[in-house]
Design a protein around this motif. Sequence first.
Motif, PDB file in Angstrom:
ATOM      1  N   LEU A 185     -12.472  14.667 -34.614  1.00 41.61           N
ATOM      2  CA  LEU A 185     -12.236  13.402 -34.359  1.00 41.61           C
ATOM      3  C   LEU A 185     -10.859  12.919 -34.733  1.00 41.61           C
ATOM      4  O   LEU A 185     -10.458  11.819 -34.358  1.00 41.61           O
ATOM      5  CB  LEU A 185     -13.354  12.636 -34.770  1.00 41.61           C
ATOM      6  CG  LEU A 185     -14.748  12.907 -34.349  1.00 41.61           C
ATOM      7  CD1 LEU A 185     -15.788  12.089 -35.255  1.00 41.61           C
ATOM      8  CD2 LEU A 185     -15.100  12.624 -33.023  1.00 41.61           C
ATOM      9  N   TRP A 186     -10.261  13.529 -35.432  1.00 41.11           N
ATOM     10  CA  TRP A 186      -8.890  13.005 -36.054  1.00 41.11           C
ATOM     11  C   TRP A 186      -7.845  12.545 -35.030  1.00 41.11           C
ATOM     12  O   TRP A 186      -7.203  11.379 -35.364  1.00 41.11           O
ATOM     13  CB  TRP A 186      -8.205  13.933 -36.793  1.00 41.11           C
ATOM     14  CG  TRP A 186      -7.428  15.318 -36.313  1.00 41.11           C
ATOM     15  CD1 TRP A 186      -8.127  16.273 -35.759  1.00 41.11           C
ATOM     16  CD2 TRP A 186      -6.129  15.149 -35.842  1.00 41.11           C
ATOM     17  NE1 TRP A 186      -6.960  16.941 -35.156  1.00 41.11           N
ATOM     18  CE2 TRP A 186      -5.982  16.320 -35.439  1.00 41.11           C
ATOM     19  CE3 TRP A 186      -5.138  14.232 -36.105  1.00 41.11           C
ATOM     20  CZ2 TRP A 186      -4.831  16.796 -34.616  1.00 41.11           C
ATOM     21  CZ3 TRP A 186      -4.027  14.663 -35.671  1.00 41.11           C
ATOM     22  CH2 TRP A 186      -3.660  15.815 -34.840  1.00 41.11           C
ATOM     23  N   ARG A 187      -7.863  12.716 -33.722  1.00 45.46           N
ATOM     24  CA  ARG A 187      -6.755  12.549 -33.054  1.00 45.46           C
ATOM     25  C   ARG A 187      -6.868  10.872 -32.445  1.00 45.46           C
ATOM     26  O   ARG A 187      -6.195  10.018 -32.770  1.00 45.46           O
ATOM     27  CB  ARG A 187      -6.762  13.294 -31.558  1.00 45.46           C
ATOM     28  CG  ARG A 187      -5.667  14.477 -31.680  1.00 45.46           C
ATOM     29  CD  ARG A 187      -5.863  15.364 -30.516  1.00 45.46           C
ATOM     30  NE  ARG A 187      -5.779  16.678 -31.149  1.00 45.46           N
ATOM     31  CZ  ARG A 187      -6.620  17.630 -31.151  1.00 45.46           C
ATOM     32  NH1 ARG A 187      -7.938  17.179 -31.205  1.00 45.46           N
ATOM     33  NH2 ARG A 187      -6.237  18.938 -31.474  1.00 45.46           N
ATOM     34  N   ALA A 188      -8.296  10.713 -32.362  1.00 48.19           N
ATOM     35  CA  ALA A 188      -8.564   9.298 -32.172  1.00 48.19           C
ATOM     36  C   ALA A 188      -8.278   8.301 -33.122  1.00 48.19           C
ATOM     37  O   ALA A 188      -7.997   7.023 -33.055  1.00 48.19           O
ATOM     38  CB  ALA A 188      -9.973   9.124 -31.489  1.00 48.19           C
ATOM     39  N   SER A 189      -8.570   8.888 -34.243  1.00 48.33           N
ATOM     40  CA  SER A 189      -8.390   8.020 -35.342  1.00 48.33           C
ATOM     41  C   SER A 189      -7.018   7.931 -35.920  1.00 48.33           C
ATOM     42  O   SER A 189      -6.552   6.871 -36.727  1.00 48.33           O
ATOM     43  CB  SER A 189      -9.432   8.667 -36.842  1.00 48.33           C
ATOM     44  OG  SER A 189      -8.422   9.648 -37.178  1.00 48.33           O
ATOM     45  N   VAL A 190      -6.160   8.511 -35.501  1.00 48.99           N
ATOM     46  CA  VAL A 190      -4.669   8.447 -35.713  1.00 48.99           C
ATOM     47  C   VAL A 190      -4.278   7.084 -35.386  1.00 48.99           C
ATOM     48  O   VAL A 190      -3.390   6.328 -36.033  1.00 48.99           O
ATOM     49  CB  VAL A 190      -3.740   9.517 -35.140  1.00 48.99           C
ATOM     50  CG1 VAL A 190      -2.414   9.002 -35.180  1.00 48.99           C
ATOM     51  CG2 VAL A 190      -3.948  10.937 -35.968  1.00 48.99           C
TER      52      VAL A 190
END
Lengths: 274, 256, 306
Positions: B23-28
């Motif tokens: 999920l990290w991409r969206a949270s960037v």
Amino acid sequence: MLTTLAAARSMRASRPGLSTTRVGAVISRNVGALRSGPAYWIVLVSGFFEPLLYLLSIGVGVGALVGDLTVYGRTMPYAAFVAPAMLAVSAMTGALAETTFNVFFKLKYVKTYEAVLATPVRPVEIAFGELTWATVRGSFYTAIFLGVMVALGLAPVGGALAAFPATILVSLAFGAVGLTISTLMRGWQDFDLLTTGQFAMFLFSGTFSPVQDYPAWAEILIQITPLYHAVELVRRLSLGVYGPGLLGHAAYLLVMLAAGLWFAARRMERLLCP
Amino acid sequence: MTAGTVRPSIAVLERQLTLYRRLWRASVFSSFVLPVLFVISIGIGVGGYVGSVKGVDYLSWIVPGVVASTAFQMALGESTYPVLGDFKWSRAFHAMRATPVQPNHILTGHLLYLLFRVTTAVLAFLLVVLFFGALRSPWAVTVPLVCALLTVATAAPVSAFAASIDSDSHFTLLFRFVMIPASLFSGVFFPIEQLPGLIRPVAYVSPLWHAVELCRSATLGTAPPWPVAAHVGCLLVWAVAGTLLAARRFRRRLED
Amino acid sequence: MIFARGLVKRFGDFTAVNGIDVEVAPGEAFGFLGPNGAGKSSTMRMISCVSAPTSGELRILGMDPVRDGTRIRARLGVCPQLDNLDPDLTVRENLTTYARYFGLSRVEGRRRADELLDFVQLSDRAGSMVEPLSGGMKRRLTIARSMINEPDIVLLDEPTTGLDPQARHLLWERLFRLKQRGTTLVLTTHYMDEAEQLCDRLVVMDGGKIVAEGSPRSLIETYSTAEVVELRFPDGLDLNADYAAKMSGIGERVDPLPDRVLLYADDGDAALTEVHQRGLTPSSVLIRRSTLEDVFLHLTGRTLVD
């Protein structure tokens, strides 16, 4: 609810053009959801607080540090500059919240529309129904917000009355695009992108400082995005700064409305009646 | 903490990190890009009209506020739907409960995960604003520590709330009536002395205000309005009370 | 392995489990049979140490679940009624993550995960997310997960509820192998065929109490007859009670149900001949071996699955 259903059924054979009764049935489903419990009500009613809080924090709070600002050749308190922008923003967020989040949920998860389409209601009628409801919601926020602006002395009554129809147009335009977006969504993670885009527009569409301050390339970029036109239209009308530029901003939003609606209807047709 | 507590908590943390890898991409966007945009719009855009606050240019003045409010919003947001979801929808916490992992470990693992998330976001943000020239004192290195304390002070009570409710529509109200007002009126954008006297005590209660003042004194190298110990103390009260409450709520929700 | 004496669980005024005595021996497959709301799941939750008994004595693996809950759970495998797999993790990650909760090393967790995926025949789905799996696959994965710590006891709460027949048989076959390995199985079910397939011994629960106990065979022998004749009459809906009255004396017992009449007899054919001799003409007849369903009906006067 039963009467609208019966009315819709009786028209099954004819399938005329756009039926106002059936568009109405889609809207009344949403109104019916209002009766489902206090939670949705509170969420709905409290929606206008966010732009109001921004107005108080940035407009009034930071405004005290800024002092006066000169735009359109007029000098005004900073809060009077920010307030119409927040008004346009609340029309945008009200309409988008309804047409993206809620419509996507109904489209993908609860399958509300598949049930609706088992009746003679057509996808384009669903699109109209949802858009009307979203606009009612958006306009409800802007009407309250305009009242607050007048009460705080941030807009004259005449300006507020002139700006109100413009906010309806803003709700319609963003609502129509929101419908298209919700038919293109792959999943909840796409909402992150949408929220980011929405927030970036919120920060840079001449909302908190005039776009003329930005470098030329950024100014051009901003002028392509929709919220800028919404902010300009609403701000000029509420401050009484008339000119031919108003027509340009209004035309932008009208095109957005027509294109959004056309795409949304087509996409819904394809998604729901494959 | 004994060794018997650490290991299961780390196992819970590992699960969160495994999820985060997807999920990290969206949270960037939300945890890094948005705060930077905020600084540009308000700090530089509006800052041009503000000039200086208490002798400091406006950009340098709001940067520590934006850092703290980013940490606050992340800690709060990540303790709402994700926590309720693991109790109610995926029931992942119930699955953990069937193993030697205890409710306390679940809470600890969740808080450790948020410390990781917030700290990485804060470090990245500090690096960017360093290039804006907004960090004026070496004390800025203590900002991640303040934000870590703020994370626990926020995430613990919100997790307790998430563990106590059944419908997620409460969260919309939490965002609207707690998160947004706190972010806007806790001295991030303008000094709280400007708030009407009636509302000011609310800011004194908010953990965010204490963290904002500590961060600001760190990046500017000035003394905070209250003694450092008082600000830290207030944050500790939130953190400790919130953690105790959350531990109780987690235990109750996973029993019977 | 499990020892309960006078076990009670109350939720407020409601008594879910009302003083039950249970003993499970190592290597045994033990079943709790009963309709929904009989108290099976509450009992299971007490055994899995997530719910404290209101009163009575409970020892699991010789330990007290309230004081030594953590140590007991380390040696249990729990397969809950509702799958609570992590939907955002892959099939394999669900197992490796779970292994860590038991303090297993990453290497060991991966080894066991691969072994168990093979055991439940999900190796080819190892990298897939959980969501697209079928109900039977999710169940098998949950069972694999419950075995990651090589447990002494595996607790299965309604392992095949909601699965199609094919998936059920595959699952039963896997559970049977597990039993052959010497693992103690404790399961709840409201399916008769499941209890007969899997359980060495079972208790029948109703209204929070145990109403009978024994092996499936011995329960059938004690509470039923060797065969059962099911008779349906065209106008049976209202008249089944009358037909049943006319059959009294044939076999050991006659039970009128809303849709059919059950006639209990050790020799079904002989009983049917007698029915015909009395001038009764059922529209359909089925002679079958007696099942636990009949036992339950006899004990409680109600059918198990409505």
